[in-house]
Write a protein that holds these residues in place. Structure first.
Motif, PDB file in Angstrom:
ATOM      1  N   MET A 175       0.831  -1.209   0.000  1.00 15.10           N
ATOM      2  CA  MET A 175       0.000   0.000   0.000  1.00 15.10           C
ATOM      3  C   MET A 175       0.863   1.255   0.000  1.00 15.10           C
ATOM      4  N   LEU A 176       1.876   1.281   0.865  1.00 15.33           N
ATOM      5  CA  LEU A 176       2.767   2.443   0.910  1.00 15.33           C
ATOM      6  C   LEU A 176       3.496   2.627  -0.409  1.00 15.33           C
ATOM      7  N   LEU A 177       3.971   1.542  -0.978  1.00 17.48           N
ATOM      8  CA  LEU A 177       4.683   1.612  -2.248  1.00 17.48           C
ATOM      9  C   LEU A 177       3.788   2.158  -3.343  1.00 17.48           C
ATOM     10  N   ALA A 178       2.553   1.663  -3.411  1.00 17.48           N
ATOM     11  CA  ALA A 178       1.615   2.132  -4.425  1.00 17.48           C
ATOM     12  C   ALA A 178       1.239   3.588  -4.205  1.00 17.48           C
ATOM     13  N   ASN A 179       1.069   3.986  -2.938  1.00 16.89           N
ATOM     14  CA  ASN A 179       0.725   5.371  -2.633  1.00 16.89           C
ATOM     15  C   ASN A 179       1.856   6.317  -3.025  1.00 16.89           C
ATOM     16  N   GLY A 180       3.102   5.917  -2.761  1.00 13.48           N
ATOM     17  CA  GLY A 180       4.240   6.759  -3.111  1.00 13.48           C
ATOM     18  C   GLY A 180       4.408   6.936  -4.603  1.00 13.48           C
ATOM     19  N   ARG A 181       3.929   5.998  -5.388  1.00  9.52           N
ATOM     20  CA  ARG A 181       4.024   6.076  -6.850  1.00  9.52           C
ATOM     21  C   ARG A 181       2.717   6.527  -7.493  1.00  9.52           C
ATOM     22  N   ALA A 182       1.773   6.991  -6.656  1.00 10.56           N
ATOM     23  CA  ALA A 182       0.472   7.496  -7.116  1.00 10.56           C
ATOM     24  C   ALA A 182      -0.319   6.438  -7.880  1.00 10.56           C
ATOM     25  N   LYS A 183      -0.111   5.161  -7.524  1.00 15.83           N
ATOM     26  CA  LYS A 183      -0.878   4.072  -8.126  1.00 15.83           C
ATOM     27  C   LYS A 183      -2.036   3.727  -7.189  1.00 15.83           C
ATOM     28  N   THR A 184      -3.028   4.593  -7.203  1.00 12.14           N
ATOM     29  CA  THR A 184      -4.144   4.452  -6.288  1.00 12.14           C
ATOM     30  C   THR A 184      -4.927   3.170  -6.543  1.00 12.14           C
ATOM     31  N   ASP A 185      -4.980   2.762  -7.801  1.00 10.52           N
ATOM     32  CA  ASP A 185      -5.702   1.527  -8.113  1.00 10.52           C
ATOM     33  C   ASP A 185      -5.041   0.317  -7.464  1.00 10.52           C
ATOM     34  N   LEU A 186      -3.697   0.294  -7.473  1.00  4.96           N
ATOM     35  CA  LEU A 186      -2.986  -0.809  -6.820  1.00  4.96           C
ATOM     36  C   LEU A 186      -3.162  -0.742  -5.304  1.00  4.96           C
ATOM     37  N   MET A 187      -3.182   0.469  -4.764  1.00 10.35           N
ATOM     38  CA  MET A 187      -3.388   0.623  -3.328  1.00 10.35           C
ATOM     39  C   MET A 187      -4.773   0.108  -2.925  1.00 10.35           C
ATOM     40  N   PHE A 188      -5.785   0.424  -3.720  1.00  8.19           N
ATOM     41  CA  PHE A 188      -7.133  -0.076  -3.458  1.00  8.19           C
ATOM     42  C   PHE A 188      -7.173  -1.598  -3.571  1.00  8.19           C
ATOM     43  N   ALA A 189      -6.469  -2.145  -4.558  1.00  9.44           N
ATOM     44  CA  ALA A 189      -6.454  -3.593  -4.738  1.00  9.44           C
ATOM     45  C   ALA A 189      -5.849  -4.282  -3.518  1.00  9.44           C
ATOM     46  N   ALA A 190      -4.747  -3.730  -3.015  1.00 11.45           N
ATOM     47  CA  ALA A 190      -4.118  -4.297  -1.820  1.00 11.45           C
ATOM     48  C   ALA A 190      -5.014  -4.134  -0.596  1.00 11.45           C
ATOM     49  N   MET A 191      -5.663  -2.988  -0.487  1.00 11.11           N
ATOM     50  CA  MET A 191      -6.523  -2.717   0.661  1.00 11.11           C
ATOM     51  C   MET A 191      -7.742  -3.651   0.669  1.00 11.11           C
ATOM     52  N   LEU A 192      -8.339  -3.855  -0.507  1.00 17.91           N
ATOM     53  CA  LEU A 192      -9.484  -4.754  -0.583  1.00 17.91           C
ATOM     54  C   LEU A 192      -9.074  -6.203  -0.326  1.00 17.91           C
ATOM     55  N   THR A 193      -7.877  -6.565  -0.757  1.00 16.88           N
ATOM     56  CA  THR A 193      -7.369  -7.905  -0.461  1.00 16.88           C
ATOM     57  C   THR A 193      -7.228  -8.101   1.036  1.00 16.88           C
ATOM     58  N   LEU A 194      -6.714  -7.082   1.722  1.00 18.60           N
ATOM     59  CA  LEU A 194      -6.607  -7.148   3.180  1.00 18.60           C
ATOM     60  C   LEU A 194      -7.985  -7.291   3.813  1.00 18.60           C
ATOM     61  N   GLY A 195      -8.969  -6.589   3.283  1.00 21.05           N
ATOM     62  CA  GLY A 195     -10.324  -6.706   3.802  1.00 21.05           C
ATOM     63  C   GLY A 195     -10.877  -8.112   3.642  1.00 21.05           C
ATOM     64  N   VAL A 196     -10.622  -8.724   2.493  1.00 18.41           N
ATOM     65  CA  VAL A 196     -11.080 -10.096   2.255  1.00 18.41           C
ATOM     66  C   VAL A 196     -10.392 -11.062   3.219  1.00 18.41           C
ATOM     67  N   VAL A 197      -9.076 -10.880   3.413  1.00 16.21           N
ATOM     68  CA  VAL A 197      -8.335 -11.726   4.354  1.00 16.21           C
ATOM     69  C   VAL A 197      -8.924 -11.607   5.762  1.00 16.21           C
ATOM     70  N   SER A 198      -9.234 -10.379   6.182  1.00 23.12           N
ATOM     71  CA  SER A 198      -9.790 -10.160   7.522  1.00 23.12           C
ATOM     72  C   SER A 198     -11.147 -10.826   7.670  1.00 23.12           C
ATOM     73  N   VAL A 199     -11.984 -10.712   6.645  1.00 21.10           N
ATOM     74  CA  VAL A 199     -13.311 -11.332   6.695  1.00 21.10           C
ATOM     75  C   VAL A 199     -13.194 -12.854   6.756  1.00 21.10           C
ATOM     76  N   LEU A 200     -12.316 -13.420   5.931  1.00 15.45           N
ATOM     77  CA  LEU A 200     -12.137 -14.877   5.928  1.00 15.45           C
ATOM     78  C   LEU A 200     -11.606 -15.367   7.276  1.00 15.45           C
ATOM     79  N   LEU A 201     -10.647 -14.623   7.837  1.00 17.37           N
ATOM     80  CA  LEU A 201     -10.103 -15.009   9.135  1.00 17.37           C
ATOM     81  C   LEU A 201     -11.179 -14.956  10.211  1.00 17.37           C
ATOM     82  N   HIS A 202     -12.003 -13.913  10.168  1.00 17.29           N
ATOM     83  CA  HIS A 202     -13.099 -13.797  11.136  1.00 17.29           C
ATOM     84  C   HIS A 202     -14.075 -14.961  10.994  1.00 17.29           C
TER      85      HIS A 202
END
Length: 244
Positions: A202-229
């Motif tokens: 996320m930090l890497l994507a944010n530093g390179r202004a790749k917001t789409d990649l940052m969203f992709a990583a963030m949503l992946t984290l959300g899916v991981v959290s939901v599955l773990l729960h």
């Protein structure tokens, strides 16, 4: 029914997201569309999978360590008045400290590798598990305790056969909260100092202004959290006295 509700809620959120992008006309580096995020995720799926695996390892180890420490602490607090006097205030005090203030110290002490992120996850989940299990141990139904005294049961027998079983639903609630909080701790640790993991991506994507990649990583984290729960909820269903 729950699956249908979850799918419906997800589709509704995606529709609202797409509607905001369409109506406002925001550039993609500020708010990418769901379609662009999905395309970016697919194009970078192997990179995201590699970083996801690192974060999952940190979260699982942190959840296991935090659970063991929390259970042991709760048992000590429930069985020792001295522990309640000395340790309980310290636990409450630690919750007043901002997590971000501790992350750099953990990175300094434990390095940029796995264990600083594990320690961060442990710090976040330790108190909820300890507090929930301790509360359950201290709220044992008085009728059970009266019966144990009548039968002249030893304190150890009362603890293992009455208080702990009665407190398992409270422990299950704490574990379910921990399953949601543990990924947050790991990602905070990755933000402060790491070269791997979804937080780093996320930090890497944010530093390179790749917001789409940052969203992709963030949503992946959300899916991981939901599955773990869901996994933890399934594993603790019997502990919590739920009907499967």
């Amino acid at each position: 029914m729950k699956i249908v509700s979850g799918v419906a809620a997800t589709l509704f959120a995606l529709a609202v997201w797409q509607g905001i992008v369409t109506v406002t006309g925001l550039p993609k580096f500020i708010l990418p569309s769901p379609a662009l995020v999905a395309e970016t995720w697919w194009q970078n799926r192997w990179v995201i999978a590699e970083h996801t695996w690192i974060t999952v390892i940190e979260v699982v180890i942190g959840l296991a360590c935090g659970t063991v420490l929390g259970v042991i602490t709760a048992l000590q607090l429930a069985t020792s008045r001295a522990a309640r006097v000395l340790v309980q205030p310290m636990l409450v005090f630690t919750q007043a400290l901002p997590v971000f203030a501790l992350a750099p110290l953990l990175t300094l002490w434990l390095g940029y590798g796995l264990w600083s992120k594990v320690a961060m996850a442990v710090l976040i989940i330790y108190f909820p598990i300890t507090a929930s299990f301790f509360d359950g141990l201290m709220r044992t139904p008085s009728g059970y305790l009266d019966l144990a005294r009548t039968m002249q049961a030893s304190p150890r027998a009362v603890l293992w056969h009455i208080r702990i079983p009665a407190a398992l639903p409270s422990l299950a609630s704490g574990l379910r909260l921990a399953a949601v909080y543990a990924p947050i701790g790991a990602v905070i640790g990755e933000w402060v100092g790491s070269s791997q993991g979804l937080g780093y991506l996320m930090l890497l994507a944010n530093g390179r202004a790749k917001t789409d990649l940052m969203f992709a990583a963030m949503l992946t984290l959300g899916v991981v959290s939901v599955l773990l729960h869901l996994i933890v909820r399934r594993a603790t269903a019997r502990m919590a006295g739920e009907v499967r």
